[in-house]
Design a protein around this motif. Structure first.
Motif, PDB file in Angstrom:
ATOM      1  N   GLU A 162      -0.260  -0.381  14.331  1.00  0.00           N
ATOM      2  CA  GLU A 162      -0.384   0.572  13.227  1.00  0.00           C
ATOM      3  C   GLU A 162       0.902   0.631  12.403  1.00  0.00           C
ATOM      4  O   GLU A 162       0.880   0.567  11.182  1.00  0.00           O
ATOM      5  CB  GLU A 162      -0.681   1.953  13.812  1.00  0.00           C
ATOM      6  N   ARG A 163       2.005   0.707  13.121  1.00  0.00           N
ATOM      7  CA  ARG A 163       3.290   0.774  12.441  1.00  0.00           C
ATOM      8  C   ARG A 163       3.524  -0.498  11.615  1.00  0.00           C
ATOM      9  O   ARG A 163       3.964  -0.445  10.469  1.00  0.00           O
ATOM     10  CB  ARG A 163       4.401   0.946  13.491  1.00  0.00           C
ATOM     11  N   ASN A 164       3.218  -1.638  12.200  1.00  0.00           N
ATOM     12  CA  ASN A 164       3.362  -2.895  11.455  1.00  0.00           C
ATOM     13  C   ASN A 164       2.523  -2.877  10.187  1.00  0.00           C
ATOM     14  O   ASN A 164       2.973  -3.255   9.114  1.00  0.00           O
ATOM     15  CB  ASN A 164       2.955  -4.086  12.329  1.00  0.00           C
ATOM     16  N   LEU A 165       1.277  -2.430  10.334  1.00  0.00           N
ATOM     17  CA  LEU A 165       0.385  -2.438   9.169  1.00  0.00           C
ATOM     18  C   LEU A 165       0.855  -1.459   8.097  1.00  0.00           C
ATOM     19  O   LEU A 165       0.721  -1.739   6.903  1.00  0.00           O
ATOM     20  CB  LEU A 165      -1.051  -2.106   9.603  1.00  0.00           C
ATOM     21  N   VAL A 166       1.409  -0.341   8.529  1.00  0.00           N
ATOM     22  CA  VAL A 166       1.923   0.616   7.545  1.00  0.00           C
ATOM     23  C   VAL A 166       3.078  -0.025   6.766  1.00  0.00           C
ATOM     24  O   VAL A 166       3.163   0.100   5.543  1.00  0.00           O
ATOM     25  CB  VAL A 166       2.369   1.930   8.223  1.00  0.00           C
ATOM     26  N   ARG A 167       3.940  -0.743   7.460  1.00  0.00           N
ATOM     27  CA  ARG A 167       5.028  -1.432   6.751  1.00  0.00           C
ATOM     28  C   ARG A 167       4.464  -2.383   5.701  1.00  0.00           C
ATOM     29  O   ARG A 167       4.924  -2.435   4.569  1.00  0.00           O
ATOM     30  CB  ARG A 167       5.918  -2.207   7.731  1.00  0.00           C
ATOM     31  N   VAL A 168       3.449  -3.139   6.106  1.00  0.00           N
ATOM     32  CA  VAL A 168       2.840  -4.098   5.173  1.00  0.00           C
ATOM     33  C   VAL A 168       2.234  -3.352   3.989  1.00  0.00           C
ATOM     34  O   VAL A 168       2.437  -3.720   2.818  1.00  0.00           O
ATOM     35  CB  VAL A 168       1.760  -4.932   5.888  1.00  0.00           C
ATOM     36  N   ALA A 169       1.499  -2.280   4.277  1.00  0.00           N
ATOM     37  CA  ALA A 169       0.842  -1.514   3.207  1.00  0.00           C
ATOM     38  C   ALA A 169       1.872  -0.945   2.240  1.00  0.00           C
ATOM     39  O   ALA A 169       1.704  -1.012   1.017  1.00  0.00           O
ATOM     40  CB  ALA A 169       0.004  -0.390   3.812  1.00  0.00           C
ATOM     41  N   GLU A 170       2.938  -0.394   2.787  1.00  0.00           N
ATOM     42  CA  GLU A 170       3.937   0.252   1.937  1.00  0.00           C
ATOM     43  C   GLU A 170       4.676  -0.746   1.054  1.00  0.00           C
ATOM     44  O   GLU A 170       5.110  -0.413  -0.036  1.00  0.00           O
ATOM     45  CB  GLU A 170       4.934   1.036   2.806  1.00  0.00           C
ATOM     46  N   VAL A 171       4.810  -1.973   1.521  1.00  0.00           N
ATOM     47  CA  VAL A 171       5.551  -2.949   0.723  1.00  0.00           C
ATOM     48  C   VAL A 171       4.645  -3.692  -0.262  1.00  0.00           C
ATOM     49  O   VAL A 171       5.026  -3.955  -1.387  1.00  0.00           O
ATOM     50  CB  VAL A 171       6.286  -3.959   1.632  1.00  0.00           C
ATOM     51  N   TRP A 172       3.412  -3.993   0.156  1.00  0.00           N
ATOM     52  CA  TRP A 172       2.608  -4.939  -0.627  1.00  0.00           C
ATOM     53  C   TRP A 172       1.383  -4.374  -1.346  1.00  0.00           C
ATOM     54  O   TRP A 172       0.875  -4.980  -2.267  1.00  0.00           O
ATOM     55  CB  TRP A 172       2.175  -6.119   0.266  1.00  0.00           C
ATOM     56  N   LEU A 173       0.848  -3.247  -0.914  1.00  0.00           N
ATOM     57  CA  LEU A 173      -0.469  -2.844  -1.422  1.00  0.00           C
ATOM     58  C   LEU A 173      -0.467  -1.995  -2.694  1.00  0.00           C
ATOM     59  O   LEU A 173      -1.531  -1.682  -3.217  1.00  0.00           O
ATOM     60  CB  LEU A 173      -1.259  -2.104  -0.334  1.00  0.00           C
ATOM     61  N   ASP A 174       0.695  -1.596  -3.187  1.00  0.00           N
ATOM     62  CA  ASP A 174       0.750  -0.738  -4.381  1.00  0.00           C
ATOM     63  C   ASP A 174      -0.191   0.459  -4.216  1.00  0.00           C
ATOM     64  O   ASP A 174      -0.293   1.014  -3.146  1.00  0.00           O
ATOM     65  CB  ASP A 174       0.407  -1.560  -5.643  1.00  0.00           C
ATOM     66  N   GLU A 175      -0.913   0.795  -5.297  1.00  0.00           N
ATOM     67  CA  GLU A 175      -1.773   1.987  -5.241  1.00  0.00           C
ATOM     68  C   GLU A 175      -2.953   1.785  -4.283  1.00  0.00           C
ATOM     69  O   GLU A 175      -3.593   2.754  -3.860  1.00  0.00           O
ATOM     70  CB  GLU A 175      -2.274   2.364  -6.640  1.00  0.00           C
ATOM     71  N   TYR A 176      -3.215   0.554  -3.914  1.00  0.00           N
ATOM     72  CA  TYR A 176      -4.339   0.278  -3.007  1.00  0.00           C
ATOM     73  C   TYR A 176      -4.041   0.660  -1.560  1.00  0.00           C
ATOM     74  O   TYR A 176      -4.916   0.599  -0.707  1.00  0.00           O
ATOM     75  CB  TYR A 176      -4.732  -1.199  -3.091  1.00  0.00           C
TER      76      TYR A 176
END
Ligand code: LR7
Ligand code: MN
Length: 580
Positions: A382-396
């Motif tokens: 979960e933590r890994n995915l949050v890092r990815v989301a926060e860096v790459w997903l913008d408003e998505y």
């Protein structure tokens, strides 16, 4: 149809491996791949084809048919040619007992030859394909922690036996602080017969992601080829991967990942035309290109498949390009999410991810990791995915947060993201919107769950804003005052402001938005934990009891009232709902 992921029945969420099966079920099996009956292709003799130039194509040659196992020493050995193996009646208990050593049939793995033959599962035409004579060399990087002895050996043998030697600079075995004794002295001794094999011992548990980085740091080949430590590379697997990287150093090439069955150790091929994709909240899965799309576009079995995301474990990447991209986010811990990170990074920063049908590698799919996680497994992923989301997903990123019960709401510490965000800027990477439009247009990714006017079903009247206070008026779809968005993280937004109950008065008004403020979150429709009898209600859950938004037209007001499934004035509808 047997899914490629054997964990279909597993109930655990979040980890890509397992969540994939959830997605599978959710999408009615759309994401699954299937076993195809192995056609008994004639095992043509001839071990090593010579490195001849095709006269009409100077500088190129046919993919080498390197396979020293084509006429195996013992054709009748169990598991030979990838055949399924049955545990002998007297050995059932032993086999059961040993299962947990690797979460697959370790007993059978030990029984079958470490250099067994497997069938050439490549589509017709692959053997005739041409590749360049001056392909780059590669370092094979295989990280492992407490891998089953025979599975690890078979992985290494399959590389050595089915790769053109001149292309393999080295095979780097990265021991991620294994606890098993046989992986120490015995492994050193065994591998000393192969000059190209080097063992790198990590002094503490790095986790898969940082172990790969340690491997990359020690690699001397032009291209890095990552493999899991329980694979079997098939005939001709390597050259087609290196050819893609050779053609464009920003191409990341993945083999077709075939299935080594965890129960009977058979080598099973998979359906053609499968892309690596993800569903929210970032669960990796496979999706077959629909037959009509294949037909309409004349896609051939041997055609390269562009993939929104890679599975993660098996791929070739130009070493200098990998470093140019800043490798993996080194803040990713142990296991999971790194395939998403690298995939988004590659696509958004100018590269491409491809599956190469002429390159095929078997992988033992299993239900659970056999090794322990230093911290809680779910939290790690979960933590890994949050890092990815926060860096790459913008408003998505709201789609990601809105599709799971995310620990970030409970104060999960994801570490510092500044470097990763700066890297994205420095590389001038494109937006996630660009990625969706150009790479993954079939992903359902509406930025909000619902929008437009918010109608009280019984009254037929709409919520409107008068000085920051919510009132009830005749509906007017063209009025800005009546426009709302219901976000994935459950805010009811009016422009940049958010709907909030006023505690003492029981009325509603706008406040500044804050995605993390649970006092602004509303449940509508079937969000998690929502009671089915309250569907269509808009529920506020931050009081001792559930409170629902209720309309009162004679006073043109809104109020918060005790939820009552029978109360029509508590039923609301947004103008539009979006599927995501
Ligand atoms: O702490 C660890 N240290 C390690 O060295 C944890 C794991 N490892 C090693 C492990 O021994 C193995 O060789 O890393 C490799 C991958 O771990 P697996 O086999 O437990 O992972 P997996 O096959 O279940 O999961 C997939 O997702 C992972 C995390 O996101 C990695 O990217 C794996 O490489 C990846 N595997 C594949 O892509 C193969 C196809 C599976 C699919 C879909
Ligand atoms: Mn694996």
């Amino acid at each position: 149809h047997i899914p490629r992921n054997q964990s279909k029945t597993s109930s655990s969420l979040l980890a890509p491996q397992r969540a994939m099966s959830q997605a599978n079920l959710a999408l009615g099996g759309e994401l699954h791949s299937a076993r195809r009956n192995m056609t008994a292709k004639a095992q043509t003799a001839g071990h090593q084809q010579s490195h001849t130039n095709a006269p009409e194509n100077p500088g190129r040659h046919r993919v080498l048919r390197v396979d020293v196992t084509l006429s195996p020493r013992d054709p009748n050995a169990p598991g030979q040619f990838g055949r399924p193996v049955v545990v002998p009646p007297g050995k059932k208990e032993e086999a059961d007992r040993r299962w947990k050593e690797g979460n697959f049939n370790v007993y059978l793995s030990d029984l079958i030859p470490v250099d067994r033959a497997i069938e050439d599962t490549r589509p017709a035409g692959c053997a005739e394909q041409l590749v360049h004579n001056d392909l780059p060399t590669t370092s094979i990087i295989m990280c492992f922690v407490d891998e089953v002895w025979s599975a690890l050996l078979r992985s290494v043998h399959s590389v050595l036996n089915r790769s053109p030697p001149h292309l393999i600079k080295e095979i780097l075995l990265v021991d991620d602080f294994s606890t098993k004794d046989y992986l120490k002295g015995n492994l050193d001794k065994y591998m000393s017969q192969f000059p190209k094999v080097r063992i790198l011992r990590l002094k503490e548990r790095h986790g898969l992601i940082r172990a790969r980085l340690a491997g990359a740091q020690n690699a001397t080949g032009d291209v890095l080829t990552f493999l899991d430590s329980h694979v079997e590379c098939n005939v001709g697997w390597l050259e087609p991967l290196l050819e893609r990287v050779y053609l464009n150093r920003k191409k990341v090439a993945c083999p077709v990942i075939e299935v080594i069955n965890d129960k009977d150790m058979s080598y099973m091929t998979v359906d053609n035309f499968q892309r690596g994709v993800f569903t929210w909240p970032m669960n990796f899965g496979w999706r077959t290109i629909p037959p009509d799309v294949v037909a309409r576009n004349g896609i051939k079995e041997t055609d390269v498949i562009r993939c929104p995301v890679m599975a993660g474990g098996l791929f070739s990447i130009d070493k200098s390009y990998f470093y140019e991209l800043g490798t993996y986010d080194p803040g990713l811990d142990v296991w999971g999410g790194e395939n998403m990170e690298l995939s988004f990074k590659v696509w958004m920063c100018g590269g491409e991810i491809e599956i190469i049908p002429c390159s095929r590698v078997g992988h033992i799919f299993r239900n659970d990791n056999p090794y322990s996680f230093p911290k809680d497994r779910m939290k790690t992923v979960e933590r890994n995915l949050v890092r990815v989301a926060e860096v790459w997903l913008d408003e998505y990123k709201e789609l990601f947060y809105g599709h799971g019960d995310h620990l970030i709401d409970q104060g999960l510490d994801v570490g510092n993201l500044t470097q990763q965000r700066e890297l994205r800027k420095k590389l001038k990477c494109k937006s996630f919107k660009w990625y969706l439009d150009n790479v993954f247009p079939d992903l359902k990714a509406p930025v909000v769950r619902a929008s437009g006017v918010l109608v009280n079903v019984a009254l037929g009247k709409c919520v409107s804003i008068e000085n920051t206070t919510a009132t009830l008026e005749d509906c007017d779809g063209s009025s800005q005052l009546q426009q709302f968005n219901y976000s994935w993280v459950r805010l009811i937004k009016h422009g940049e402001q958010c709907m909030a109950p006023v505690t003492d008065q029981g009325s509603l008004r706008l406040q500044p938005c804050d995605n993390r403020d649970s006092k602004l979150k509303w449940l509508h429709k079937s969000t998690s934990g929502f009671r089915p009898e309250l569907v269509d209600h808009i529920v506020f859950e931050n009081y001792q009891q559930l409170l629902c938004m209720e309309g009162n037209f004679s006073q043109k007001t809104l109020k918060m009232a005790t939820c009552n499934p029978m109360e029509p004035y508590q039923k609301w509808k947004f103008e539009k709902y979006y599927e995501g």
